[in-house]
Enzyme design. Structure first.
Site, PDB file in Angstrom:
ATOM      1  CG  ASP A   1      -2.191   7.586   0.773  1.00 52.34           C
ATOM      2  OD1 ASP A   1      -1.156   8.245   0.724  1.00 52.34           O
ATOM      3  OD2 ASP A   1      -3.186   7.449  -0.030  1.00 52.34           O
TER       4      ASP A   1
ATOM      5  CG  ASP B   1      -1.744   1.116   1.593  1.00 49.70           C
ATOM      6  OD1 ASP B   1      -2.416   1.774   0.735  1.00 49.70           O
ATOM      7  OD2 ASP B   1      -1.323   1.761   2.708  1.00 49.70           O
TER       8      ASP B   1
HETATM    9  N1  MG7 Z   1     -10.509   8.754  -0.361  1.00 50.55           N
HETATM   10  C1  MG7 Z   1     -10.992   8.390  -1.458  1.00 50.55           C
HETATM   11  N2  MG7 Z   1     -11.725   9.226  -2.427  1.00 50.55           N
HETATM   12  C2  MG7 Z   1     -11.145  10.276  -1.851  1.00 50.55           C
HETATM   13  C3  MG7 Z   1     -11.130  11.754  -2.486  1.00 50.55           C
HETATM   14  O1  MG7 Z   1     -12.056  12.034  -3.212  1.00 50.55           O
HETATM   15  N3  MG7 Z   1     -10.654  12.551  -1.666  1.00 50.55           N
HETATM   16  C4  MG7 Z   1     -10.112  12.357  -0.544  1.00 50.55           C
HETATM   17  N4  MG7 Z   1      -9.416  13.434   0.189  1.00 50.55           N
HETATM   18  N5  MG7 Z   1      -9.914  11.218  -0.222  1.00 50.55           N
HETATM   19  C5  MG7 Z   1     -10.480  10.406  -0.865  1.00 50.55           C
HETATM   20  O2  MG7 Z   1      -5.744   6.443  -0.114  1.00 50.55           O
HETATM   21  C6  MG7 Z   1      -6.931   6.121  -0.340  1.00 50.55           C
HETATM   22  C7  MG7 Z   1      -7.984   6.705   0.710  1.00 50.55           C
HETATM   23  O3  MG7 Z   1      -8.455   7.796   0.220  1.00 50.55           O
HETATM   24  C8  MG7 Z   1      -9.574   8.164   0.582  1.00 50.55           C
HETATM   25  C9  MG7 Z   1     -12.261   8.917  -3.515  1.00 50.55           C
HETATM   26  C10 MG7 Z   1     -10.344   6.779   1.032  1.00 50.55           C
HETATM   27  O4  MG7 Z   1     -10.332   6.943   2.649  1.00 50.55           O
HETATM   28  C11 MG7 Z   1      -9.294   6.072   0.810  1.00 50.55           C
HETATM   29  O5  MG7 Z   1      -9.228   4.754   1.419  1.00 50.55           O
HETATM   30 MG    MG Z   2      -2.827   2.983   3.762  1.00 49.35          MG
END
Ligand code: MG7
Ligand code: MG
Length: 318
Positions: free
Chosen positions: A57, A55
Site C-alpha cells: 500500500d 511493502d
Molecule cells: N488496517 C489494519 N486493519 C484494518 C482493517 O481491518 N480495516 C482497515 N480499513 N484498515 C486496516 O495496509 C495495512 C494497514 O491497514 C490498516 C486490521 C492499518 O493502518 C495497517 O497499517
Molecule cells: Mg504502505
C-alpha cells in the site's frame, strides 16, 4: 594486485555522483558514501545474490495520482465491496478510529503497540466472519486501480523477473486485494511472492483471516522462518527494501547480520515533519516520487555489470 588490475578495479567501481537518478533534488541520502559502497557490493555480487522486499500500500501503489483521485488501501478495496453487511462497515470503521491513532502514535513504545495491533487484526478477522463473499467483487474494484501503480511498475517487475530476483511483496493489509491488483496489472510473475493476510472460508462463508497474522510490527522476515520462501532467499544477502512507512524499513530484519541492505523510503505526507526520521531510517529518501525509477536504476547497474561478466566469460572460453 598489479597496476593494471588496480586500474581496472578503480574503473569498475561506481561513484555515486555518476548515478544520475540519485543526484535528483528530491532524492535525499544521509550517508551517500554508504549507499555508494553497497551499490558497488550489489554490482559486484550480481543478480544471484539479490532479493527485493517491498511493502504494497502506497509503495507499489501511488501516494498521489495525477488527477488527484484517492487510491484505496488493500483493506479499503475490500471495504468498498457492495455485498458486505452494513454492520460490518460501521463496526470496522469504529475499529479503525480506535486503533489507527495508536498505530501511528509517536510516543507509545512499540512493544505496547503490538498488543493493540494484535487486538485490531483479531477483531477485524472476527468481523469478517459469517457471511458469503465472492473474490470477483474484489477483482472488480481492484480493476479500477490497475493504473494507480507507480509509473514504470510494469517495467520494474519485468526487470526483476528477467534477472531472476526473488521479490517479496509484504503487506499487513489484505492479500486478496494485493494479489488481485498485481495480477490485473500483469506483474504477478513466478518470482513474486505475496505474504499478507488472506481471507479464510468455511462452509462457503467467510471465516476471518488465514494464519499467520501479519500486522504492522511483525512484518519482517522472522515470520517467514523455516518457510519455503525463506529457504529460497536465505542465501541472498544483497537486499533492496522499499516502503512508505517507517516500520517498512525493518521488513528485512531476520536476515543474516552480514547482509547488505539498501532501504528506499517513499515520503509524501508531512514532508518537513517526517524528514528527519525518514533520513535516519532509510538510506535513500524519495520525496513525492511516484515512479519506480530509482529502484530500476539500481537493477540496471547490476544488470550491466552482469552482462559484461558474461561477455568476458564467453570470450575467454572461446
Ligand atoms: N488496517 C489494519 N486493519 C484494518 C482493517 O481491518 N480495516 C482497515 N480499513 N484498515 C486496516 O495496509 C495495512 C494497514 O491497514 C490498516 C486490521 C492499518 O493502518 C495497517 O497499517
Ligand atoms: Mg504502505
Amino acid at each position: 594486485m598489479g597496476c593494471d588490475d588496480q586500474q581496472n578495479a578503480a574503473k569498475s567501481s561506481l561513484r555515486i555522483q555518476d548515478i544520475a537518478v540519485l543526484m535528483q533534488d528530491h532524492c535525499r541520502m544521509l550517508d551517500p558514501a554508504k549507499v555508494e559502497r553497497i551499490i558497488n557490493e550489489f554490482v559486484q555480487g550480481g543478480p544471484e545474490r539479490m532479493q527485493l522486499v517491498s511493502d504494497f500500500d502506497y509503495t507499489i501503489t501511488k501516494q498521489r495520482t495525477e488527477d488527484g483521485s484517492v487510491v484505496p488501501s488493500s483493506f479499503g478495496i475490500f471495504n468498498a465491496c457492495q455485498s458486505l453487511p452494513e454492520s460490518f462497515k460501521t463496526e470496522s470503521d469504529k475499529l479503525y478510529h480506535k486503533y489507527r491513532p495508536i498505530e501511528i502514535d509517536p510516543h507509545m513504545p512499540i512493544p505496547e503497540k503490538v498488543q493493540y495491533m494484535v487486538e485490531w487484526w483479531t477483531k477485524s478477522g472476527a468481523l469478517t466472519t459469517g457471511f458469503p463473499f465472492d473474490q470477483s467483487e474484489i477483482d472488480q474494484i481492484a480493476s479500477k486501480y490497475k493504473n494507480a501503480l507507480r509509473d514504470r511498475t510494469h517495467e520494474f517487475f519485468a526487470d526483476l523477473q528477467r534477472l531472476g530476483i526473488p521479490t517479496l511483496v509484504f503487506s499487513a493489509g489484505l492479500g486478496n486485494s494485493v494479489v488481485s491488483l498485481l495480477r490485473q496489472a500483469n506483474v504477478m510473475h513466478p518470482n513474486v511472492k505475496v505474504v499478507s493476510n488472506f481471507l479464510q472460508f468455511r462452509n462457503g462463508l467467510l471465516d476471518g483471516f488465514q494464519q499467520p497474522m501479519i500486522h504492522t510490527f511483525n512484518k519482517n522476515e522472522t515470520v517467514l522462518d523455516g518457510s519455503e520462501y525463506y529457504n529460497l532467499v536465505h542465501t541472498r544477502d544483497h537486499i533492496i527494501v522499499m516502503g512508505d512507512s517507517l516500520g517498512d524499513a525493518d521488513m528485512a530484519s531476520g536476515v543474516p547480520a552480514s547482509s547488505h541492505i539498501i532501504k528506499i523510503g517513499f515520503l509524501f505526507d508531512h514532508v518537513e515533519a517526517n524528514m528527519d526520521k525518514y533520513m535516519k531510517t532509510f538510506d535513500i529518501v524519495l520525496v513525492d516520487d511516484q515512479t519506480m525509477d530509482v529502484p530500476r536504476a539500481l537493477l540496471a547497474l547490476i544488470e550491466k555489470q552482469h552482462q559484461l561478466k558474461q561477455q568476458s566469460t564467453a570470450q575467454s572460453s572461446r
